[in-house]
Design an enzyme around this catalytic site. Structure first.
Site, PDB file in Angstrom:
ATOM      1  CG  LEU A  16      -1.829  -0.856   1.653  1.00  0.00           C
ATOM      2  CD1 LEU A  16      -2.564  -1.016   2.374  1.00  0.00           C
ATOM      3  CD2 LEU A  16      -2.737  -1.102   0.417  1.00  0.00           C
ATOM      4  N   GLY A  17       1.982   1.167   0.479  1.00  0.00           N
ATOM      5  CA  GLY A  17       3.272   2.095   0.417  1.00  0.00           C
ATOM      6  C   GLY A  17       4.499   2.196   1.876  1.00  0.00           C
ATOM      7  CB  ALA A  18       6.948   2.604   2.200  1.00  0.00           C
ATOM      8  N   GLY A  19       6.300   4.544   4.016  1.00  0.00           N
ATOM      9  CA  GLY A  19       6.651   5.257   5.128  1.00  0.00           C
ATOM     10  C   GLY A  19       8.067   5.724   5.591  1.00  0.00           C
ATOM     11  N   GLY A  20       7.641   6.960   6.767  1.00  0.00           N
ATOM     12  CA  GLY A  20       9.327   6.806   7.308  1.00  0.00           C
ATOM     13  C   GLY A  20       9.964   5.471   8.202  1.00  0.00           C
ATOM     14  N   GLY A  22       7.745   2.822   8.467  1.00  0.00           N
ATOM     15  CA  GLY A  22       7.975   1.200   7.874  1.00  0.00           C
ATOM     16  C   GLY A  22       7.048   0.938   6.602  1.00  0.00           C
ATOM     17  CB  VAL A  24       1.831   0.562   4.383  1.00  0.00           C
ATOM     18  CG1 VAL A  24       0.375   0.120   4.960  1.00  0.00           C
ATOM     19  CG2 VAL A  24       1.849   1.442   5.428  1.00  0.00           C
ATOM     20  CE  LYS A  38       4.116   2.916   9.353  1.00  0.00           C
ATOM     21  NZ  LYS A  38       4.091   4.362   9.257  1.00  0.00           N
ATOM     22  CG  ASP A 132       3.959  11.874  10.887  1.00  0.00           C
ATOM     23  OD1 ASP A 132       4.371  13.790  10.728  1.00  0.00           O
ATOM     24  OD2 ASP A 132       4.806  11.217  10.655  1.00  0.00           O
TER      25      ASP A 132
END
Length: 443
Positions: A16-20, A22, A24, A38, A132
């Site tokens: 589904l994507g990635a962030g700072g 982890g 997802v 996540k 955040d």
């Protein structure tokens, strides 16, 4: 194609994507329900201090319940791949919505602002600070906002995670006290709420764009640019963006203020009457007292001008009517959505199978008439059985649809047999078989 990857008891389906912190993944839980998993990045997973702090916070995060939050359902913070499981919300991030559709206005903006305030109220009531909140952490589904990743940024802030000098959070949405190294409380989330809503209303960042250091400097030393935000909303946003956290309203105050402040032309009580989960309040609440809410219940709604949610056109002097929120009151429950999905799949299956069976029977009519007749008979028997299940479930639509499917298959058989040669029909059959095989392998 290898077997699907599993993480604990969860089957990972797609990214589904990635962030700072982890990446997802969309996943299935042991009960077959979709969830979001996540998986923490390796450098975060290797930080024993951050993981220990997150482990302590997760139990508190699991207490957060609210209509506008993606609740934490499970977590495994041991091993090489620690992960957190949350409710999956199918929708688009707020920043993607704004990029595609432009700024929000009117009732859409009110729904966003109030929904985010309700989410913060639920989060803060459990003793959690999001830390955040930003457009990328807000998922919009059917016009309603849902907050994700609450508490994770605050829990994972440690020396090694920020060793590179990076700030945990996003400049422009981080409150001045956070940028100055002071403790962040619920007021920091209120600041982020205002920055997010201002961006949604105007399409512009209230502290501008550019290098992170430049944006952070403006947050601490400059006033926000609220040009482009509606006049009815700008004063509340300015109040929430004050440098002193003690002067900012709470999340509950935001809800009450939004209920008393409506965009011009918005008929009092319209939003609340259209939403079965909204609760009307008594005249005491309209005069300024805040009604308490239990965990999982929707906060009280105070329509402006004394109009009640259940009576959009009532005069201010009319008797107040109270409608309590109950689980199952949402516009579309999970069971209802599943039932609608099953009916849609059944309609597609009947229509598609009628065409395929009619085509195959037509192709076999000249050379293999017995096979042609057998296909139609077997298909008819299958529809009769399915219609029987529909009658047992007291469904009127299902037997009627099955009958239409049987008639449709015979009609397709007769029409194709009279219009096309056997060779053409066999070519069509081969094409259909190839497409079906491709679908099977793709799935």
């Amino acid at each position: 194609m290898g077997p699907p990857e599993h993480l604990g008891s969860y089957r990972l389906l797609s990214s589904l994507g990635a962030g700072g912190f982890g990446a997802v993944y969309l996943a299935l839980d042991p009960g077959g329900r979709t969830v979001a998993v996540k998986v923490l990045h390796p450098h975060v997973a290797a930080d024993a201090v951050a993981i220990a702090r997150l482990a302590r916070e997760v139990e508190t995060m699991r207490l957060v319940r609210g209509r506008h939050v993606a609740e934490v359902l499970d977590a495994s913070l041991t091993g090489e791949r620690p992960y957190i499981v949350t409710r999956y919300v199918q929708g688009r991030p707020l920043n993607a919505v704004l990029s595609a559709d432009g700024p929000l206005a009117g009732d859409d903006l009110v729904r966003l602002a109030r929904g985010l305030a309700e989410a913060l109220e639920s989060i803060h009531a459990a003793g959690v600070v999001h830390r955040d909140l930003k457009p990328a952490n807000v998922i919009v589904s059917d016009g309603e906002p849902y907050v994700i990743d609450f508490g994770i940024a605050c829990a994972l802030e440690s020396a090694s995670v920020t060793a590179s000098g990076a700030v945990v959070g996003t400049p422009g949405y981080l409150a001045p006290e956070v940028l100055e190294g002071r403790d962040a409380g619920p007021a920091a989330d209120v600041f982020a709420w205002a920055a997010t809503v201002a961006f949604a209303a105007s399409g512009r960042q209230p502290y501008g764009t550019g290098p992170a250091t430049a944006v952070a400097f403006r947050v601490v030393h400059r006033e926000p640019d609220l040009s482009g935000t509606p006049s009815w909303l700008a004063p509340l946003l300015a109040e929430c963006l004050r440098s002193d956290p003690a002067l900012r309203p709470s999340a509950t105050d935001l809800i009450n203020r939004l209920d008393l402040t409506r965009p011009p032309g918005d008929r009092p009580g319209r939003r609340d009457a259209d939403r079965p989960w909204a609760a009307a309040v008594t005249s005491e609440a309209a005069s300024g007292s805040a009604a308490g809410t239990t965990s999982g219940a929707a906060p009280a709604v105070t329509p402006a001008g004394g109009h009640q949610g259940g009576h959009p056109g009532a005069d201010a002097g009319d008797e107040a009517v109270t409608r309590a929120w109950r689980p199952g009151d949402p516009r579309r429950s999970v069971d209802d959505l599943r039932a609608r999905h099953r009916r849609k799949l059944h309609r597609r299956w009947v229509a598609g199978s009628a065409v395929v069976v009619g085509l195959f029977a037509a192709a076999a009519r000249d050379n293999l008439p017995e096979v042609s007749l057998l296909l139609l008979v077997l298909y008819g028997i299958g529809l009769l059985v399915d219609a029987g299940f529909g009658l047992a479930a007291r469904s009127r639509e299902r037997p009627a649809l099955d009958a239409a499917g049987g008639v449709g298959a015979v009609a397709v058989w007769a029409l194709l047999s009279s219009l096309f040669s056997t060779g053409t029909l066999l070519l069509a059959v081969g094409t259909v078989v190839i497409i079906l095989l491709m679908l099977v392998f793709a799935s």
